[in-house]
Design a protein around this motif. Sequence first.
Motif, PDB file in Angstrom:
ATOM      1  N   GLY A  24       0.805  -1.211   0.000  1.00 41.92           N
ATOM      2  CA  GLY A  24       0.000   0.000   0.000  1.00 41.92           C
ATOM      3  C   GLY A  24       0.837   1.259   0.000  1.00 41.92           C
ATOM      4  N   ASP A  25       0.440   2.224   0.832  1.00 41.80           N
ATOM      5  CA  ASP A  25       1.148   3.505   0.904  1.00 41.80           C
ATOM      6  C   ASP A  25       2.535   3.372   1.526  1.00 41.80           C
ATOM      7  OD1 ASP A  25      -1.018   4.726  -0.235  1.00 41.80           O
ATOM      8  OD2 ASP A  25      -1.855   5.470   1.645  1.00 41.80           O
ATOM      9  N   ALA A  26       2.841   2.221   2.105  1.00 44.20           N
ATOM     10  CA  ALA A  26       4.162   2.010   2.710  1.00 44.20           C
ATOM     11  C   ALA A  26       5.138   1.353   1.741  1.00 44.20           C
ATOM     12  CB  ALA A  26       4.035   1.144   3.966  1.00 44.20           C
ATOM     13  N   ASP A  27       4.761   1.268   0.484  1.00 42.55           N
ATOM     14  CA  ASP A  27       5.594   0.584  -0.507  1.00 42.55           C
ATOM     15  C   ASP A  27       6.648   1.529  -1.076  1.00 42.55           C
ATOM     16  OD1 ASP A  27       6.613  -1.315  -2.127  1.00 42.55           O
ATOM     17  OD2 ASP A  27       4.829  -1.587  -3.371  1.00 42.55           O
ATOM     18  N   PHE A  28       7.638   1.845  -0.250  1.00 48.09           N
ATOM     19  CA  PHE A  28       8.762   2.677  -0.686  1.00 48.09           C
ATOM     20  C   PHE A  28      10.026   2.227   0.035  1.00 48.09           C
ATOM     21  CE2 PHE A  28       6.522   4.978   2.713  1.00 48.09           C
ATOM     22  CZ  PHE A  28       7.545   5.161   3.645  1.00 48.09           C
ATOM     23  N   GLU A  29      11.178   2.569  -0.530  1.00 43.86           N
ATOM     24  CA  GLU A  29      12.451   2.184   0.055  1.00 43.86           C
ATOM     25  C   GLU A  29      13.016   3.332   0.896  1.00 43.86           C
ATOM     26  OE1 GLU A  29      13.487  -0.878  -0.215  1.00 43.86           O
ATOM     27  OE2 GLU A  29      11.780  -1.324  -1.523  1.00 43.86           O
ATOM     28  N   VAL A  30      13.852   2.959   1.861  1.00 43.89           N
ATOM     29  CA  VAL A  30      14.469   3.940   2.758  1.00 43.89           C
ATOM     30  C   VAL A  30      15.977   3.715   2.778  1.00 43.89           C
ATOM     31  CG1 VAL A  30      14.625   4.795   5.128  1.00 43.89           C
ATOM     32  CG2 VAL A  30      12.405   4.093   4.198  1.00 43.89           C
ATOM     33  N   LEU A  31      16.732   4.782   2.609  1.00 40.18           N
ATOM     34  CA  LEU A  31      18.187   4.741   2.699  1.00 40.18           C
ATOM     35  C   LEU A  31      18.667   5.757   3.726  1.00 40.18           C
ATOM     36  CD1 LEU A  31      19.296   4.455  -1.051  1.00 40.18           C
ATOM     37  CD2 LEU A  31      19.204   2.634   0.665  1.00 40.18           C
ATOM     38  N   THR A  32      19.958   5.697   4.043  1.00 42.53           N
ATOM     39  CA  THR A  32      20.528   6.628   5.016  1.00 42.53           C
ATOM     40  C   THR A  32      21.620   7.464   4.362  1.00 42.53           C
ATOM     41  OG1 THR A  32      22.216   5.045   5.754  1.00 42.53           O
ATOM     42  CG2 THR A  32      20.091   5.049   6.917  1.00 42.53           C
ATOM     43  N   ALA A  33      21.857   8.623   4.948  1.00 42.32           N
ATOM     44  CA  ALA A  33      22.934   9.500   4.497  1.00 42.32           C
ATOM     45  C   ALA A  33      23.524  10.196   5.725  1.00 42.32           C
ATOM     46  CB  ALA A  33      22.422  10.535   3.501  1.00 42.32           C
ATOM     47  N   THR A  34      24.743  10.674   5.593  1.00 45.43           N
ATOM     48  CA  THR A  34      25.390  11.411   6.680  1.00 45.43           C
ATOM     49  C   THR A  34      24.938  12.864   6.641  1.00 45.43           C
ATOM     50  OG1 THR A  34      27.342  10.003   6.573  1.00 45.43           O
ATOM     51  CG2 THR A  34      27.589  12.139   7.662  1.00 45.43           C
ATOM     52  N   PRO A  35      24.376  13.368   7.736  1.00 52.17           N
ATOM     53  CA  PRO A  35      23.956  14.773   7.739  1.00 52.17           C
ATOM     54  C   PRO A  35      25.157  15.725   7.877  1.00 52.17           C
ATOM     55  CG  PRO A  35      23.503  13.783   9.864  1.00 52.17           C
ATOM     56  CD  PRO A  35      24.017  12.675   8.988  1.00 52.17           C
ATOM     57  N   TYR A  36      25.036  16.890   7.278  1.00 53.42           N
ATOM     58  CA  TYR A  36      26.070  17.920   7.343  1.00 53.42           C
ATOM     59  C   TYR A  36      25.463  19.215   7.886  1.00 53.42           C
ATOM     60  CZ  TYR A  36      29.131  15.063   4.359  1.00 53.42           C
ATOM     61  OH  TYR A  36      29.926  14.061   3.852  1.00 53.42           O
ATOM     62  N   TYR A  37      26.310  20.051   8.475  1.00 57.38           N
ATOM     63  CA  TYR A  37      25.871  21.396   8.821  1.00 57.38           C
ATOM     64  C   TYR A  37      26.991  22.374   8.467  1.00 57.38           C
ATOM     65  CZ  TYR A  37      28.736  21.113  13.089  1.00 57.38           C
ATOM     66  OH  TYR A  37      29.772  20.995  13.977  1.00 57.38           O
ATOM     67  N   THR A  38      26.609  23.628   8.247  1.00 58.60           N
ATOM     68  CA  THR A  38      27.577  24.665   7.878  1.00 58.60           C
ATOM     69  C   THR A  38      27.943  25.480   9.103  1.00 58.60           C
ATOM     70  OG1 THR A  38      26.669  24.807   5.639  1.00 58.60           O
ATOM     71  CG2 THR A  38      28.004  26.661   6.400  1.00 58.60           C
ATOM     72  N   ALA A  39      29.227  25.540   9.397  1.00 60.99           N
ATOM     73  CA  ALA A  39      29.718  26.310  10.545  1.00 60.99           C
ATOM     74  C   ALA A  39      30.371  27.600  10.041  1.00 60.99           C
ATOM     75  CB  ALA A  39      30.726  25.490  11.343  1.00 60.99           C
ATOM     76  N   VAL A  40      29.937  28.748  10.569  1.00 62.53           N
ATOM     77  CA  VAL A  40      30.517  30.041  10.211  1.00 62.53           C
ATOM     78  C   VAL A  40      31.605  30.378  11.231  1.00 62.53           C
ATOM     79  CG1 VAL A  40      30.066  32.490   9.817  1.00 62.53           C
ATOM     80  CG2 VAL A  40      28.328  30.784   9.208  1.00 62.53           C
ATOM     81  N   THR A  62      10.660  10.067  -2.836  1.00 62.10           N
ATOM     82  CA  THR A  62      10.326  11.486  -2.715  1.00 62.10           C
ATOM     83  C   THR A  62      11.461  12.324  -2.147  1.00 62.10           C
ATOM     84  OG1 THR A  62       9.410  11.234  -0.485  1.00 62.10           O
ATOM     85  CG2 THR A  62       7.891  10.905  -2.351  1.00 62.10           C
ATOM     86  N   GLY A  63      12.424  11.673  -1.464  1.00 63.25           N
ATOM     87  CA  GLY A  63      13.501  12.404  -0.812  1.00 63.25           C
ATOM     88  C   GLY A  63      13.121  12.949   0.542  1.00 63.25           C
ATOM     89  N   ASP A  64      11.884  12.714   1.003  1.00 65.14           N
ATOM     90  CA  ASP A  64      11.440  13.226   2.302  1.00 65.14           C
ATOM     91  C   ASP A  64      12.272  12.641   3.430  1.00 65.14           C
ATOM     92  OD1 ASP A  64       9.390  14.901   1.423  1.00 65.14           O
ATOM     93  OD2 ASP A  64       7.947  13.261   1.334  1.00 65.14           O
ATOM     94  N   GLU A  65      12.693  13.507   4.348  1.00 70.74           N
ATOM     95  CA  GLU A  65      13.429  13.057   5.526  1.00 70.74           C
ATOM     96  C   GLU A  65      12.455  12.433   6.514  1.00 70.74           C
ATOM     97  OE1 GLU A  65      15.895  14.977   9.275  1.00 70.74           O
ATOM     98  OE2 GLU A  65      15.939  16.011   7.334  1.00 70.74           O
ATOM     99  N   LEU A  66      12.789  11.253   7.009  1.00 72.82           N
ATOM    100  CA  LEU A  66      11.915  10.530   7.928  1.00 72.82           C
ATOM    101  C   LEU A  66      12.385  10.605   9.365  1.00 72.82           C
ATOM    102  CD1 LEU A  66      11.302   7.331   5.767  1.00 72.82           C
ATOM    103  CD2 LEU A  66      10.013   9.476   5.777  1.00 72.82           C
ATOM    104  N   GLY A  67      13.672  10.847   9.588  1.00 71.47           N
ATOM    105  CA  GLY A  67      14.197  10.941  10.944  1.00 71.47           C
ATOM    106  C   GLY A  67      15.708  10.917  10.945  1.00 71.47           C
ATOM    107  N   THR A  68      16.291  11.432  12.019  1.00 73.80           N
ATOM    108  CA  THR A  68      17.743  11.423  12.190  1.00 73.80           C
ATOM    109  C   THR A  68      18.066  10.762  13.525  1.00 73.80           C
ATOM    110  OG1 THR A  68      17.979  13.464  10.910  1.00 73.80           O
ATOM    111  CG2 THR A  68      19.836  12.826  12.312  1.00 73.80           C
ATOM    112  N   HIS A  69      18.997   9.813  13.519  1.00 73.45           N
ATOM    113  CA  HIS A  69      19.263   9.030  14.721  1.00 73.45           C
ATOM    114  C   HIS A  69      20.758   8.750  14.877  1.00 73.45           C
ATOM    115  CE1 HIS A  69      14.956   8.272  15.127  1.00 73.45           C
ATOM    116  NE2 HIS A  69      14.945   8.029  13.824  1.00 73.45           N
TER     117      HIS A  69
END
Length: 326
Positions: A24-40, A62-69
């Motif tokens: 159903g609506d849960a028929d999508f794949e999920v991958l992980t990536a390393t988050p980055y932030y910009t420091a001034v 869709t590229g939607d972020e689902l969570g960061t852990h």
Amino acid sequence: KLWRIILSNIVNMFESSVFPEGYGDADFEVLTATPYYTAVLNDGSDIEIAQNKKKVYFRTDTGDELGTHGQRYKPVHHKDMIDSTRSILKRSSLNLDGLEETITVGENGAVCFVKHLLPEHQITTPDGDTGELTFLAVNAYNSKMAYWQSVGLRQSACLNGQVFTTGAASVYKNRHTMSLNLEHAAKIISNVVGILDKENEIWHRWAKMPTSSAQMFPIFAQAAGSRKALDCLEAGDDMFSILSNEAAVKNNKALIYMLTKWTQDYAPRMGQNLWAAYNTLTDWSTHFTPETTKRTPVVDMPMVSYKNSETVRSIVSDTPLFKMAA
């Protein structure tokens, strides 16, 4: 090899005859990536820094972020949760004829709800209605809830979802850590048949336990989150003066919804007893739709119903009036 092929075909035929195809609506794949932030930096320059101890989970469609852990987080993919729930039912002694499966997602796919209705497992409730056994499993990639499996009842006449409040088999809950064990969840939930009968016995006792609007008012107020009503009661005010004089209480849509259902539907029809009060609570948890706001222009009803049902479960399990009758 031949017997393995035959066995696999038999299993596939069984599963396809009982459960719908796909996710159903849960028929999508999920991958992980390393988050980055910009420091001034002090000199005005900026650099990108990788948060190597964290992972961001995202949908590949869709590229939607689902969570960061962090590293200890143990993800359960929605498809695995659905497969696990189907497997629990398949291996049980329950009659799966006519099984209905409903899969919904919320929070852009971060949360998944899968509900199974088993129409062959019915009981007669104290008011003469019939109820059908339901399984609910919840999974999330964000931090708003743990992995969760529970059992309950859907009443046929009003389609309320009755939550089970007793017994270790009625709920399995665990955080997404290394202690999460889907096989253990399966063993707990599989003991549901005895719980079904036990819950019905409690409901029949509730039907014989008289109560009043004054006794139910603080319980409805707690479910509705009306802190003002509870503070006024603690100060010695009665229900009628609170409803007449306190705008914050009168404007609480959830509380007014429950009071209306109690006084105009369930109490007149079932009597002023705990069974009618319980039905009022589960009616609210099943059917009440909050108003939209600027911050929440769209109401995520699967999430709302789930949270409200757990509020009912908690209140009924912890309230002395209900516990005494149980």
